[in-house]
Design a protein around this motif. Structure first.
Motif, PDB file in Angstrom:
ATOM      1  N   LYS A  42     -36.700 -59.298  41.882  1.00  0.00           N
ATOM      2  CA  LYS A  42     -37.870 -58.551  42.142  1.00  0.00           C
ATOM      3  C   LYS A  42     -37.879 -58.116  43.447  1.00  0.00           C
ATOM      4  N   THR A  43     -37.798 -59.024  44.546  1.00  0.00           N
ATOM      5  CA  THR A  43     -37.632 -58.761  45.977  1.00  0.00           C
ATOM      6  C   THR A  43     -36.570 -58.153  46.383  1.00  0.00           C
ATOM      7  N   LEU A  46     -36.642 -54.349  45.806  1.00  0.00           N
ATOM      8  CA  LEU A  46     -37.497 -53.824  46.796  1.00  0.00           C
ATOM      9  C   LEU A  46     -36.964 -53.706  48.053  1.00  0.00           C
ATOM     10  N   HIS A  47     -36.103 -54.535  48.607  1.00  0.00           N
ATOM     11  CA  HIS A  47     -35.237 -54.596  49.717  1.00  0.00           C
ATOM     12  C   HIS A  47     -34.219 -53.468  49.633  1.00  0.00           C
ATOM     13  N   ALA A  50     -35.553 -50.058  49.964  1.00  0.00           N
ATOM     14  CA  ALA A  50     -35.851 -49.692  51.376  1.00  0.00           C
ATOM     15  C   ALA A  50     -34.824 -49.631  52.048  1.00  0.00           C
ATOM     16  N   LEU A  81     -42.840 -50.479  53.313  1.00  0.00           N
ATOM     17  CA  LEU A  81     -42.607 -51.987  52.534  1.00  0.00           C
ATOM     18  C   LEU A  81     -43.628 -52.894  53.037  1.00  0.00           C
ATOM     19  N   GLN A  84     -43.288 -59.907  51.076  1.00  0.00           N
ATOM     20  CA  GLN A  84     -44.051 -61.040  50.507  1.00  0.00           C
ATOM     21  C   GLN A  84     -44.274 -62.032  51.697  1.00  0.00           C
ATOM     22  N   LEU A 162     -43.845 -49.349  48.773  1.00  0.00           N
ATOM     23  CA  LEU A 162     -43.017 -50.583  48.102  1.00  0.00           C
ATOM     24  C   LEU A 162     -43.936 -51.831  48.608  1.00  0.00           C
ATOM     25  N   ASP A 164     -44.412 -56.087  47.649  1.00  0.00           N
ATOM     26  CA  ASP A 164     -44.119 -57.305  47.179  1.00  0.00           C
ATOM     27  C   ASP A 164     -45.295 -58.214  46.993  1.00  0.00           C
ATOM     28  N   PHE A 193     -44.909 -48.816  44.138  1.00  0.00           N
ATOM     29  CA  PHE A 193     -43.858 -49.649  43.217  1.00  0.00           C
ATOM     30  C   PHE A 193     -44.222 -50.954  43.860  1.00  0.00           C
ATOM     31  N   MET A 194     -44.545 -51.875  43.181  1.00  0.00           N
ATOM     32  CA  MET A 194     -44.986 -53.244  43.404  1.00  0.00           C
ATOM     33  C   MET A 194     -44.439 -54.218  42.485  1.00  0.00           C
ATOM     34  N   CYS A 195     -43.917 -55.249  43.090  1.00  0.00           N
ATOM     35  CA  CYS A 195     -43.614 -56.609  42.395  1.00  0.00           C
ATOM     36  C   CYS A 195     -45.036 -57.234  42.065  1.00  0.00           C
TER      37      CYS A 195
END
Length: 256
Positions: A42-43, A46-47, A50, A81, A84, A162, A164, A193-195
């Motif tokens: 998931k992370t 996102l990275h 981005a 972004l 986390q 984004l 996390d 858009f999120m985890c």
């Protein structure tokens, strides 16, 4: 406002097979939740979205333009972004931290003006940390720092958000406050858009859900089609019970 799309995207996780290629269309006004167990990527996803990590295959576009063709300043005006975990490398107050969100909109030697301060102060107030503006960020609790990070993204004001684990460290009241704010942003045309780890937050607040499996497989669609026990049980290797009334659906793990 423009959306985010991926074409045959495969994120790069060492030692893992390619899995499913992601062909996503995240449109303005949508709220996407990414669900998956620890280590599912998931992370990393996102990275990759981005532009901080190259994909193994495929690409990412914002409004039809490839990330690779955008300079960092232009990209930061369109996409933001929230990490986390964040390490504060220098002492800064809460207000100074929120003002970092205005950097993409300022020229090299330009300093923040009244409108920039107003945006930052409004964002901090929205996240219930406005009264902490003069405090050093390092003196805050984990939940307070999390809300400052989200307020900084709000100050940045990109079209694509984004995040996390945006509700990490937050109590119930502030979880709801953050989710309401994200819904408000989507309603004015932002794409979120999120985890998430909380199935019930995804079921309650998201319009779309992406399920990431540990083997690299993935499936996605509207929340109603994705949030079903059979798919979620396979995702987490955990049996679940679904509870619902006329307004909400809840997923509860069994204790057997």
């Amino acid at each position: 406002m423009s959306g985010l799309s991926t074409s045959e995207l495969i994120i790069d996780i060492p030692g893992r097979p390619d899995g499913s290629a992601l062909n996503l269309q995240v449109a303005p006004g949508e709220i996407w939740g990414v669900l998956g167990p620890n280590g599912a990527g998931k992370t990393t996803l996102l990275h990759t979205l981005a532009g901080l990590k190259p994909p193994r295959q495929g690409g990412v576009e914002l409004g039809g333009v490839s990330l690779g063709r955008m300079n960092r300043r232009a990209l930061a005006q369109k996409l933001g972004l929230v990490f986390q975990d964040r390490l504060e490398s220098f002492p800064a107050t809460v207000l100074e931290t929120a003002l970092i969100g205005r950097h993409p909109w300022l020229s090299l030697w330009e300093s923040e003006q009244g409108e920039d301060f107003a945006r930052a102060e409004a964002a901090l107030s929205e996240l219930d940390v406005g009264h902490l503006g003069s405090r050093l960020l390092s003196t805050l609790s984990g939940g307070e720092r999390q809300r400052v990070a989200i307020a900084t993204l709000m100050t940045q004001d990109p079209g694509i958000w984004l995040l996390d684990e945006p509700t990490n460290h937050l109590d119930l009241h502030h979880q709801v406050r953050v989710m309401r704010m994200l819904r408000s942003q989507a309603r004015v045309g932002k794409a979120v858009f999120m985890c998430l780890h909380d199935l019930n937050l995804a079921a309650r607040w998201c319009s779309h859900v992406l399920l990431l499996y540990p083997d690299g497989q993935a499936c996605w669609g509207t929340t109603d089609t994705m949030m079903v026990c059979s798919a979620l049980e396979r995702l987490y290797n955990q049996t679940l019970i679904e509870l619902s009334d006329q307004q909400f659906r809840l997923f509860v793990p069994t204790t057997d």
